[in-house]
Motif scaffolding. Sequence first.
Motif, PDB file in Angstrom:
ATOM      1  N   GLU A 156       0.821  -1.206   0.000  1.00  0.00           N
ATOM      2  CA  GLU A 156       0.000   0.000   0.000  1.00  0.00           C
ATOM      3  C   GLU A 156       0.861   1.265   0.000  1.00  0.00           C
ATOM      4  N   TYR A 157       2.012   1.168   0.638  1.00  0.00           N
ATOM      5  CA  TYR A 157       2.931   2.306   0.607  1.00  0.00           C
ATOM      6  C   TYR A 157       3.437   2.547  -0.807  1.00  0.00           C
ATOM      7  N   TRP A 158       3.791   1.456  -1.508  1.00  0.00           N
ATOM      8  CA  TRP A 158       4.290   1.624  -2.870  1.00  0.00           C
ATOM      9  C   TRP A 158       3.202   2.173  -3.798  1.00  0.00           C
ATOM     10  N   ARG A 159       1.986   1.730  -3.620  1.00  0.00           N
ATOM     11  CA  ARG A 159       0.889   2.250  -4.429  1.00  0.00           C
ATOM     12  C   ARG A 159       0.633   3.722  -4.116  1.00  0.00           C
ATOM     13  N   PHE A 160       0.729   4.060  -2.854  1.00  0.00           N
ATOM     14  CA  PHE A 160       0.579   5.462  -2.466  1.00  0.00           C
ATOM     15  C   PHE A 160       1.684   6.307  -3.099  1.00  0.00           C
ATOM     16  N   SER A 161       2.920   5.806  -3.053  1.00  0.00           N
ATOM     17  CA  SER A 161       4.043   6.543  -3.649  1.00  0.00           C
ATOM     18  C   SER A 161       3.842   6.727  -5.140  1.00  0.00           C
ATOM     19  N   ALA A 162       3.280   5.717  -5.806  1.00  0.00           N
ATOM     20  CA  ALA A 162       3.004   5.826  -7.241  1.00  0.00           C
ATOM     21  C   ALA A 162       1.988   6.929  -7.508  1.00  0.00           C
ATOM     22  N   ARG A 163       0.932   6.965  -6.712  1.00  0.00           N
ATOM     23  CA  ARG A 163      -0.084   8.019  -6.894  1.00  0.00           C
ATOM     24  C   ARG A 163       0.509   9.400  -6.628  1.00  0.00           C
ATOM     25  N   GLN A 164       1.359   9.497  -5.629  1.00  0.00           N
ATOM     26  CA  GLN A 164       2.007  10.780  -5.324  1.00  0.00           C
ATOM     27  C   GLN A 164       2.885  11.237  -6.480  1.00  0.00           C
ATOM     28  N   ALA A 165       3.590  10.308  -7.093  1.00  0.00           N
ATOM     29  CA  ALA A 165       4.456  10.658  -8.222  1.00  0.00           C
ATOM     30  C   ALA A 165       3.632  11.170  -9.393  1.00  0.00           C
ATOM     31  N   GLU A 166       2.515  10.504  -9.669  1.00  0.00           N
ATOM     32  CA  GLU A 166       1.671  10.921 -10.782  1.00  0.00           C
ATOM     33  C   GLU A 166       1.048  12.297 -10.518  1.00  0.00           C
ATOM     34  N   ALA A 167       0.730  12.560  -9.269  1.00  0.00           N
ATOM     35  CA  ALA A 167       0.102  13.845  -8.919  1.00  0.00           C
ATOM     36  C   ALA A 167       1.103  14.978  -8.830  1.00  0.00           C
ATOM     37  N   SER A 168       2.401  14.651  -8.761  1.00  0.00           N
ATOM     38  CA  SER A 168       3.404  15.681  -8.542  1.00  0.00           C
ATOM     39  C   SER A 168       3.507  16.666  -9.702  1.00  0.00           C
ATOM     40  N   VAL A 169       3.173  16.210 -10.917  1.00  0.00           N
ATOM     41  CA  VAL A 169       3.274  17.093 -12.082  1.00  0.00           C
ATOM     42  C   VAL A 169       2.335  18.270 -11.944  1.00  0.00           C
ATOM     43  N   ALA A 170       1.132  18.004 -11.459  1.00  0.00           N
ATOM     44  CA  ALA A 170       0.147  19.077 -11.306  1.00  0.00           C
ATOM     45  C   ALA A 170       0.543  20.056 -10.224  1.00  0.00           C
ATOM     46  N   MET A 171       1.415  19.630  -9.301  1.00  0.00           N
ATOM     47  CA  MET A 171       1.797  20.509  -8.202  1.00  0.00           C
ATOM     48  C   MET A 171       2.857  21.513  -8.606  1.00  0.00           C
ATOM     49  N   VAL A 172       3.555  21.235  -9.701  1.00  0.00           N
ATOM     50  CA  VAL A 172       4.606  22.133 -10.145  1.00  0.00           C
ATOM     51  C   VAL A 172       4.046  23.136 -11.144  1.00  0.00           C
ATOM     52  N   ALA A 173       4.222  24.379 -10.836  1.00  0.00           N
ATOM     53  CA  ALA A 173       3.676  25.428 -11.710  1.00  0.00           C
ATOM     54  C   ALA A 173       4.406  25.446 -13.037  1.00  0.00           C
TER      55      ALA A 173
END
Length: 349
Positions: free
Chosen positions: A332-349
């Motif tokens: 579950e941690y690895w899946r969470f990390s994957a989702r965080q990585a995918e969402a990181s693009v939207a966080m960068v202006a």
Amino acid sequence: MATPETYVPWVKKDGFTDLTPVPQDDAPNCLVPIAYDEMYRDCMDTFRALVAKGEKSERTLEVTQWIIRLNPGHYSVWKYRADTLLALQSSMTDELDLLDQLVKFHLKSYQVWQHRRTIVLALDDPSRELDFTAKALAIDAKNYHTWAYRQWALCHFHSDRSGPGSARASPEERQRVWDGELSYVDGLLESDIRNNSAWNHRFFVAFESGNGGDAGQRELRYVREKLALSPNNPSAWNYLRGILTRLSLPLSSLSAFVTPLALNTPASMPSSEPPVSESAELPAYLAIEFLADAAAEEARGSGREKEERERKAKEAAELFRSLVEYDPIRREYWRFSARQAEASVAMVA
């Protein structure tokens, strides 16, 4: 020491008959009184009598030695013993001899180590300490108190930044001591490459002591050599990440070294890198995690085209998800990390 059958109460011994033992002052009608051993109770009642008189004498040292042998964690007794030794100007060398006996049986008692520090400071002589701590670490190579004490001795007596002892040593002598620490730790890691305490001490010597010299590239090479031998060693990977953080280098700067360990392609390791051991367990899932973090780091980086950051985010997510196979307990941690990585693009202006 005497056994309970042969034990003679202190007030019946020569030189103690003038004392009136002082019992522990428990609360009235104590609900759960502590069931002290009678020998220990008598020692403490005698000790309280001495403290009540403010007595610092040879018999105080005799009583306190009995107590610390029975209870090496009694910090009040250690403190009173130290004050007595200093007041009497007793032989601190003899006290170190006593501690040499006691510490090996009580390595996890911080009171014992604190007392040793007090005695060594009084002597202003650290000549026994590195050898002594090495012997203690031979008993328990990961004992926190021993490592903390060794680092204190190094900093106080072999640094140009603090400590009266440092003024006596030449810069060449101080550097010889610190260089010896790297050799010492290397020996420990040869015996146990997963000794996290030894890795921590090496980082301290190389980067935090101020005596590591030009440590960056040397330590990068050293840790890569160890990872090529044992690529699933968390301690070495943490050490590697610590170096890169210290040098302000991105994780991706070591992709060429890490990728063959992650993909189980040791033959593709660049010739400039340490050769991978034939006994190395590959693929190394910690190398996969490193590459995933490196890709995620690049995905978060500014100054890149969005398309490139999206590609890196996707790469990171795929690598994180692949770790479920190697480390299912943390799936579950690895899946969470994957989702965080995918969402990181939207966080960068």
